[in-house]
Design a protein around this motif. Structure first.
Motif, PDB file in Angstrom:
ATOM      1  N   GLY A   1       0.824  -1.217   0.000  1.00  0.00           N
ATOM      2  CA  GLY A   1       0.000   0.000   0.000  1.00  0.00           C
ATOM      3  C   GLY A   1       0.846   1.250   0.000  1.00  0.00           C
ATOM      4  N   ARG A   2       1.913   1.238   0.776  1.00  0.00           N
ATOM      5  CA  ARG A   2       2.824   2.386   0.836  1.00  0.00           C
ATOM      6  C   ARG A   2       3.472   2.629  -0.526  1.00  0.00           C
ATOM      7  NH1 ARG A   2       8.336   2.116   3.469  1.00  0.00           N
ATOM      8  NH2 ARG A   2       9.090   4.209   3.139  1.00  0.00           N
ATOM      9  N   ALA A   3       3.851   1.555  -1.208  1.00  0.00           N
ATOM     10  CA  ALA A   3       4.467   1.696  -2.525  1.00  0.00           C
ATOM     11  C   ALA A   3       3.467   2.228  -3.542  1.00  0.00           C
ATOM     12  CB  ALA A   3       5.020   0.346  -3.000  1.00  0.00           C
ATOM     13  N   LEU A   4       2.214   1.822  -3.431  1.00  0.00           N
ATOM     14  CA  LEU A   4       1.202   2.235  -4.393  1.00  0.00           C
ATOM     15  C   LEU A   4       0.620   3.621  -4.090  1.00  0.00           C
ATOM     16  CD1 LEU A   4      -0.774  -1.120  -4.801  1.00  0.00           C
ATOM     17  CD2 LEU A   4       0.910  -0.143  -6.363  1.00  0.00           C
ATOM     18  N   ASP A   5       0.716   4.074  -2.838  1.00  0.00           N
ATOM     19  CA  ASP A   5       0.100   5.342  -2.426  1.00  0.00           C
ATOM     20  C   ASP A   5       0.509   6.535  -3.256  1.00  0.00           C
ATOM     21  OD1 ASP A   5      -1.568   4.397  -0.493  1.00  0.00           O
ATOM     22  OD2 ASP A   5      -0.206   4.813   1.182  1.00  0.00           O
ATOM     23  N   GLY A   6       1.758   6.642  -3.621  1.00  0.00           N
ATOM     24  CA  GLY A   6       2.233   7.829  -4.316  1.00  0.00           C
ATOM     25  C   GLY A   6       1.942   7.844  -5.811  1.00  0.00           C
ATOM     26  N   LEU A   7       1.271   6.823  -6.315  1.00  0.00           N
ATOM     27  CA  LEU A   7       1.032   6.741  -7.754  1.00  0.00           C
ATOM     28  C   LEU A   7      -0.268   7.429  -8.145  1.00  0.00           C
ATOM     29  CD1 LEU A   7       1.951   2.999  -8.412  1.00  0.00           C
ATOM     30  CD2 LEU A   7       3.402   5.007  -8.656  1.00  0.00           C
TER      31      LEU A   7
ATOM     32  N   ALA B   1       1.666   2.671 -18.403  1.00  0.00           N
ATOM     33  CA  ALA B   1       1.308   2.990 -17.020  1.00  0.00           C
ATOM     34  C   ALA B   1       2.091   2.116 -16.041  1.00  0.00           C
ATOM     35  CB  ALA B   1      -0.194   2.819 -16.801  1.00  0.00           C
ATOM     36  N   LEU B   2       2.278   0.838 -16.377  1.00  0.00           N
ATOM     37  CA  LEU B   2       3.050  -0.059 -15.515  1.00  0.00           C
ATOM     38  C   LEU B   2       4.493   0.418 -15.416  1.00  0.00           C
ATOM     39  CD1 LEU B   2       3.294  -2.689 -13.857  1.00  0.00           C
ATOM     40  CD2 LEU B   2       3.828  -3.860 -16.003  1.00  0.00           C
ATOM     41  N   HIS B   3       5.098   0.696 -16.562  1.00  0.00           N
ATOM     42  CA  HIS B   3       6.488   1.149 -16.570  1.00  0.00           C
ATOM     43  C   HIS B   3       6.641   2.446 -15.768  1.00  0.00           C
ATOM     44  CE1 HIS B   3      10.519   1.948 -17.944  1.00  0.00           C
ATOM     45  NE2 HIS B   3      10.128   3.152 -18.310  1.00  0.00           N
ATOM     46  N   ARG B   4       5.763   3.400 -16.005  1.00  0.00           N
ATOM     47  CA  ARG B   4       5.846   4.687 -15.284  1.00  0.00           C
ATOM     48  C   ARG B   4       5.566   4.511 -13.798  1.00  0.00           C
ATOM     49  NH1 ARG B   4       2.964   8.558 -19.833  1.00  0.00           N
ATOM     50  NH2 ARG B   4       4.752   8.547 -21.247  1.00  0.00           N
ATOM     51  N   GLY B   5       4.623   3.665 -13.474  1.00  0.00           N
ATOM     52  CA  GLY B   5       4.324   3.414 -12.063  1.00  0.00           C
ATOM     53  C   GLY B   5       5.493   2.781 -11.337  1.00  0.00           C
ATOM     54  N   LEU B   6       6.116   1.776 -11.970  1.00  0.00           N
ATOM     55  CA  LEU B   6       7.271   1.123 -11.340  1.00  0.00           C
ATOM     56  C   LEU B   6       8.448   2.084 -11.232  1.00  0.00           C
ATOM     57  CD1 LEU B   6       7.067  -2.396 -13.014  1.00  0.00           C
ATOM     58  CD2 LEU B   6       6.335  -1.742 -10.714  1.00  0.00           C
ATOM     59  N   ALA B   7       8.626   2.929 -12.249  1.00  0.00           N
ATOM     60  CA  ALA B   7       9.699   3.910 -12.197  1.00  0.00           C
ATOM     61  C   ALA B   7       9.445   4.904 -11.055  1.00  0.00           C
ATOM     62  CB  ALA B   7       9.810   4.639 -13.539  1.00  0.00           C
ATOM     63  N   ALA B   8       8.194   5.319 -10.882  1.00  0.00           N
ATOM     64  CA  ALA B   8       7.854   6.247  -9.796  1.00  0.00           C
ATOM     65  C   ALA B   8       8.120   5.609  -8.437  1.00  0.00           C
ATOM     66  CB  ALA B   8       6.396   6.688  -9.924  1.00  0.00           C
ATOM     67  N   ILE B   9       7.768   4.329  -8.305  1.00  0.00           N
ATOM     68  CA  ILE B   9       8.036   3.628  -7.043  1.00  0.00           C
ATOM     69  C   ILE B   9       9.540   3.545  -6.797  1.00  0.00           C
ATOM     70  CG2 ILE B   9       7.943   1.361  -5.913  1.00  0.00           C
ATOM     71  CD1 ILE B   9       5.167   0.990  -7.241  1.00  0.00           C
ATOM     72  N   ALA B  10      10.303   3.225  -7.841  1.00  0.00           N
ATOM     73  CA  ALA B  10      11.759   3.134  -7.694  1.00  0.00           C
ATOM     74  C   ALA B  10      12.342   4.495  -7.289  1.00  0.00           C
ATOM     75  CB  ALA B  10      12.394   2.654  -8.987  1.00  0.00           C
ATOM     76  N   ARG B  11      11.854   5.565  -7.907  1.00  0.00           N
ATOM     77  CA  ARG B  11      12.349   6.911  -7.527  1.00  0.00           C
ATOM     78  C   ARG B  11      11.977   7.246  -6.099  1.00  0.00           C
ATOM     79  NH1 ARG B  11      10.415   8.148 -12.551  1.00  0.00           N
ATOM     80  NH2 ARG B  11       8.530   9.102 -11.681  1.00  0.00           N
ATOM     81  N   ARG B  12      10.766   6.925  -5.737  1.00  0.00           N
ATOM     82  CA  ARG B  12      10.273   7.281  -4.398  1.00  0.00           C
ATOM     83  C   ARG B  12      11.022   6.550  -3.288  1.00  0.00           C
ATOM     84  NH1 ARG B  12       4.528   5.942  -1.893  1.00  0.00           N
ATOM     85  NH2 ARG B  12       4.737   7.109   0.023  1.00  0.00           N
ATOM     86  N   PHE B  13      11.290   5.291  -3.515  1.00  0.00           N
ATOM     87  CA  PHE B  13      11.923   4.496  -2.468  1.00  0.00           C
ATOM     88  C   PHE B  13      13.412   4.319  -2.641  1.00  0.00           C
ATOM     89  CE2 PHE B  13       7.460   3.331  -2.228  1.00  0.00           C
ATOM     90  CZ  PHE B  13       7.238   3.480  -0.874  1.00  0.00           C
ATOM     91  N   GLY B  14      13.957   4.916  -3.650  1.00  0.00           N
ATOM     92  CA  GLY B  14      15.393   4.814  -3.900  1.00  0.00           C
ATOM     93  C   GLY B  14      16.240   5.430  -2.814  1.00  0.00           C
TER      94      GLY B  14
END
Length: 182
Positions: A126-132, A167-180
């Protein structure tokens, strides 16, 4: 020579992941970029028939690496850990599509990990998905959490398969940036 290149490559990836775990976002981006290429080659080399999209599996592997990066032991080799995740995600992809995956044990013997005690909690997901953005959240959840294929997610979300992949690629990239920087 080949053995030395492998050791250098292993050392470089391990150094990048250690730096990433210490908060270096550039190191994390470089690690993910290099690992994506390795995983892409690994997955494509094991898919000999249709029904499983290699790029879908690659994206699932990258998300799993991101969510499980804390389980890697900094003193352990990184490539067996990466390939173990890739192998499990590939098998999951075959299972979802009703296919049987056959992998030569000799090809993966060194990648078989120790039993893992930790799991990803619903709170972590949920935390990973929240920022999308809502569209990205729906796509990432459908594919990476619920295990749907791109085709199934596109049909359910009333999107084109291309839009789902983007959308999947951008979402995963956003998660990687957020939690990097964790």
């Amino acid at each position: 020579m080949n053995g030395r290149k492998e050791r250098d490559h292993e050392r470089e990836l391990a150094d990048l992941l250690r730096a990433a775990l210490a908060g270096d976002e550039r190191a994390y981006a470089a690690f993910l970029a290099r690992v994506a290429g390795l995983v892409r080659a690994y997955v494509r080399g094991r898919i000999s028939h249709g029904g499983v999209e290699p790029e879908d599996v690659v994206q699932e592997v990258l998300l799993a690496i991101h969510l499980k990066r804390h389980t890697w032991l900094p003193e352990a080799p990184v490539l067996p850990w990466v390939y173990a995740i890739a192998r499990f995600k590939l098998i999951d992809a075959f299972r979802r599509r009703g296919r049987r995956a056959e992998i030569d044990v000799d090809d993966i013997a060194e990648t078989i990990p120790q039993p893992e005690v930790e799991t990803v909690s619903a709170r972590d997901i949920g935390r990973a998905l929240d920022g999308l953005a809502p569209g990205q959240r729906s796509v990432v959840a459908a594919i990476s959490v619920e295990g749907q294929s791109v085709e199934e997610a596109a049909r359910r979300l009333k999107m084109t398969e291309t839009a789902v992949r983007v959308a999947l690629h951008r979402g995963l990239a956003a998660i990687a940036r957020r939690f990097g920087s964790d």
